[in-house]
Scaffold this motif. Structure first.
Motif, PDB file in Angstrom:
ATOM      1  N   THR A 244       0.823  -1.225   0.000  1.00 46.26           N
ATOM      2  CA  THR A 244       0.000   0.000   0.000  1.00 46.26           C
ATOM      3  C   THR A 244       0.855   1.273   0.000  1.00 46.26           C
ATOM      4  O   THR A 244       0.306   2.368   0.097  1.00 46.26           O
ATOM      5  N   ASP A 245       2.193   1.122  -0.083  1.00 46.39           N
ATOM      6  CA  ASP A 245       3.035   2.325  -0.030  1.00 46.39           C
ATOM      7  C   ASP A 245       2.906   3.179  -1.295  1.00 46.39           C
ATOM      8  O   ASP A 245       2.759   4.391  -1.218  1.00 46.39           O
TER       9      ASP A 245
ATOM     10  N   GLY B 235       2.910  -5.932 -13.839  1.00 46.57           N
ATOM     11  CA  GLY B 235       2.845  -4.471 -13.857  1.00 46.57           C
ATOM     12  C   GLY B 235       1.541  -3.907 -13.294  1.00 46.57           C
ATOM     13  O   GLY B 235       1.231  -2.740 -13.482  1.00 46.57           O
ATOM     14  N   ILE B 236       0.767  -4.730 -12.617  1.00 47.97           N
ATOM     15  CA  ILE B 236      -0.499  -4.248 -12.026  1.00 47.97           C
ATOM     16  C   ILE B 236      -0.333  -4.169 -10.505  1.00 47.97           C
ATOM     17  O   ILE B 236       0.014  -5.157  -9.867  1.00 47.97           O
ATOM     18  N   GLU B 237      -0.569  -2.961  -9.965  1.00 47.54           N
ATOM     19  CA  GLU B 237      -0.386  -2.782  -8.525  1.00 47.54           C
ATOM     20  C   GLU B 237      -1.727  -2.870  -7.787  1.00 47.54           C
ATOM     21  O   GLU B 237      -2.688  -2.167  -8.130  1.00 47.54           O
ATOM     22  N   ILE B 238      -1.772  -3.726  -6.800  1.00 50.30           N
ATOM     23  CA  ILE B 238      -2.978  -3.896  -5.966  1.00 50.30           C
ATOM     24  C   ILE B 238      -2.545  -3.828  -4.498  1.00 50.30           C
ATOM     25  O   ILE B 238      -1.547  -4.446  -4.115  1.00 50.30           O
ATOM     26  N   GLY B 239      -3.271  -3.094  -3.703  1.00 54.48           N
ATOM     27  CA  GLY B 239      -2.954  -3.022  -2.269  1.00 54.48           C
ATOM     28  C   GLY B 239      -3.877  -3.928  -1.461  1.00 54.48           C
ATOM     29  O   GLY B 239      -4.928  -4.361  -1.948  1.00 54.48           O
ATOM     30  N   MET B 240      -3.477  -4.196  -0.234  1.00 57.47           N
ATOM     31  CA  MET B 240      -4.360  -5.017   0.618  1.00 57.47           C
ATOM     32  C   MET B 240      -4.269  -4.569   2.077  1.00 57.47           C
ATOM     33  O   MET B 240      -3.193  -4.276   2.585  1.00 57.47           O
ATOM     34  N   ILE B 241      -5.420  -4.508   2.716  1.00 53.76           N
ATOM     35  CA  ILE B 241      -5.465  -4.382   4.179  1.00 53.76           C
ATOM     36  C   ILE B 241      -5.948  -5.730   4.705  1.00 53.76           C
ATOM     37  O   ILE B 241      -7.000  -6.225   4.286  1.00 53.76           O
ATOM     38  N   ARG B 242      -5.172  -6.310   5.601  1.00 54.36           N
ATOM     39  CA  ARG B 242      -5.566  -7.590   6.207  1.00 54.36           C
ATOM     40  C   ARG B 242      -5.914  -7.331   7.678  1.00 54.36           C
ATOM     41  O   ARG B 242      -5.031  -7.119   8.513  1.00 54.36           O
TER      42      ARG B 242
END
Lengths: 246, 355
Positions: free
Chosen positions: B247-248, B276-283
């Motif tokens: 998530t930075d 090349g696809i950026e995905i963030g995650m909150i766990r």
């Protein structure tokens, strides 16, 4: 002249909420006298049921926990297994112990849990307003058996002392009543025995006390005593059903 | 201590002992019966107590009694078993007794199946039993984290005098992973003499203690509920835990996922990154209290077009995700809950569909 009759230390001075003619007050006093005589008040934990005795903790001056309907024997098991040094008793009615809590009492007794159960049997649900209990007599009118208990539909009243004494595990199982002074003295002796067996680590102990419910039976207290003698006691026979071997 | 290879269920049992909990009541149910099997041997070795109750209903009250007497106690179960214990959990929460529950979830409703699921999210985080109450709920994504959470659970239960639940799933319970046990935790409940029915002699007191949940006076009951609410509010400030992954920088979508499911999502995120696809995650590591603020903030990133709640349940956590995002971004759910764990390719396809 000195004082010869005192309130037991194990009872508070609170007024009870029990109906006139109900014998819960007598049974409370007997338990309290036994706790005093054995000198165990400060290491006793009582477990209040759901039902008329739900507020028992207001009347006893020892530690208390309050169970859900029927689950007092499981709570007593929990306490006694983690703190075997405490003296633990449950105080349960017939709806609580013989209906919703049937599984808990049978398995606690069968495991030989070292606690004491005071089982007050008045053949009806008191607190919820006089509905049929598993111990209601054939033909007895209640709010949910308005024409009288029909045993072809609901079976016969369950005799807990007999049922529990059929278990192979050692135990002390007795049925008493408190409708007259003679019976009261015998019941006190039975309660003392039950606590003593627990304290000696001998066995599970249960004192069934045949009690009265004039309010929900629709009787005067005197009629209730008579009905107990004539109707309940011939079916719920008094006596010691099981005694542990010495 | 060196790492050891352990099955999740056995590691959970060992963690409880190392957390100083020597009292365990339980009833066997798949997929967590190995905890009882392990502890039936280990508890006596450690000087502890194990009793197999006659039912989950009874076990719930054995825990209540033992905890009400001031002793540290826990149980493990799985979904239908936790349903049976829910009656006791409601009483325990109201009576403010600290008990630790481990739920290794299987598929439901009903008997459902015996494979992993996250279908008990509602039950764990929104109550489960009757009345207004919450458990503090923690969700591990590995055997290592399950061990750490079990060890944290006891002091937390005692801090709040509230039941704590570790919400794992069949995979966490059944898989073997290397695990390193944290230092032995020798803390003991500190305030129990103020409230526990543990015998007046024990605490040298002349005042009886009473453990109860009946408040006939409406004001007293309202006050009890307000007291419970104040604890839940405090948990929301002090106990929220989560992990942020990738998530930075900028990301096109934000995933919210927990436990086993989040591990699959992490792999999918890594695969997509390679493309090349950026995905963030909150766990979320705590499900109650839910990391609302973290999810909200992460969803606000300019590049983030959508928030995906990916669960092994039919859209349960998605409600908390929506409440966190508050309409600032579209929120979609994806999940499966027959016991099949979605694979990374499947998750990649779902993400690609939405960005």
């Amino acid at each position: 002249m000195g004082k010869i009759f005192n309130r037991p230390e194990a009872l508070t001075d609170a007024h009870t909420h029990y109906c006139p003619g109900c014998t819960h007050g007598v049974i409370h006093r007997l338990v309290a006298e036994v706790i005093d005589e054995l000198g165990i008040r400060k290491r006793t934990v009582g477990i209040a049921p759901v039902g008329c005795a739900v507020l028992a903790y207001n009347y006893f001056s020892c530690d208390f926990q309050e169970a859900a309907h029927g689950r007092a024997p499981a709570m007593a098991t929990g306490i006694k297994r983690v703190r075997p040094d405490l003296v633990v008793f449950t105080y349960q009615g017939d709806g609580d112990l013989a209906s919703i809590g049937m599984g808990e009492i049978i398995h606690a007794a069968n495991r030989g849990e070292k606690f004491t159960t005071i089982f007050v049997n008045n053949a009806i649900y008191g607190m919820t307003g006089g509905q049929m209990a598993p111990t209601t007599m054939p033909g007895q009118k209640t709010t949910t058996s308005p024409l009288g208990r029909d045993v072809s539909l609901t079976g016969m009243p369950i005799r807990m002392a007999e049922l529990l004494s059929s278990l192979a595990t050692p135990g002390y199982i007795t049925r008493q009543t408190v409708i007259t002074p003679k019976y009261i003295n015998k019941t006190k002796k039975a309660i003392k025995k039950a606590f003593t067996y627990q304290m000696e680590g001998k066995c599970f102990s249960l004192v069934e006390v045949v009690s009265t419910c004039p309010t929900n039976w629709g009787m005067t207290p005197i009629e209730a005593v008579k009905w107990t003698e004539e109707t309940l006691l011939p079916y719920f026979k008094l006596g010691e059903y099981k005694i542990p071997e010495e | 201590m060196a790492k050891v290879l352990m099955k999740g269920n056995e590691a959970i049992g060992e963690a409880a002992i190392r957390a100083g909990c020597l009292n365990y009541f339980a009833y066997p149910i798949t997929p967590q019966s190995e905890v009882a099997e392990y502890l039936s041997k280990r508890m006596p070795e450690a000087g502890g107590m194990f009793l197999q109750g006659e039912s989950e209903v009874a076990v719930g009250y054995m825990l209540f009694g033992a905890s009400g007497a001031g002793e540290r106690v826990f149980t493990t179960s799985s979904s239908p078993g936790v349903s049976l214990m829910s009656e006791a959990i409601s009483y325990i929460a109201c009576a403010q007794c600290p008990v630790v529950f481990v739920n290794i979830i299987r598929g439901g409703p009903g008997l459902g199946g015996i494979l992993p699921s996250q279908g008990d999210y509602f039950q764990a985080t929104k109550g489960g039993g009757h009345g207004d109450y919450h458990l503090l709920v923690m969700a591990p994504d590995s055997v290592q984290e399950a061990v750490e959470m079990v060890m944290k659970a006891f002091p937390l239960a005692e801090k709040y005098r509230n039941p704590v639940m570790i919400l794992g799933d069949g995979l966490i319970g059944q898989m073997m992973e290397p695990v390193e046990f944290p230092e032995y935790l020798s803390s003991t409940p500190t305030n129990k003499d103020e409230w526990a029915a543990n015998g007046m002699d024990t605490r040298k007191s002349d005042k009886p203690n009473l453990v109860k949940s009946l408040f006939l006076d409406p004001k007293a009951l309202n006050d009890r509920n307000l007291l419970l609410k104040s604890k839940y509010d405090r948990m929301k400030i002090e106990e929220v835990c989560y992990e942020a992954y990738n998530t930075d920088g900028d990301y096109q979508a934000l995933i919210v996922s927990y436990g086993t499911m989040s591990r699959v999502c992490r792999t999918a995120i890594d695969f997509l990154k390679a493309q090349g696809i950026e995905i963030g995650m909150i766990r979320p590591q705590t499900l109650f209290p839910f990391p609302e603020e973290a999810v909200s903030k992460a969803s606000e990133k300019q590049s983030c077009k959508i928030v995906l709640s990916i669960e092994m349940s039919m859209g349960q956590m998605v409600e908390d995700v929506k409440l966190s995002v508050l309409g600032k971004r579209p929120v979609k759910w994806y999940g499966k809950c027959g016991g099949e764990v979605p694979n990374p390719e499947e998750i990649m396809d779902v993400i690609k569909e939405h960005i």
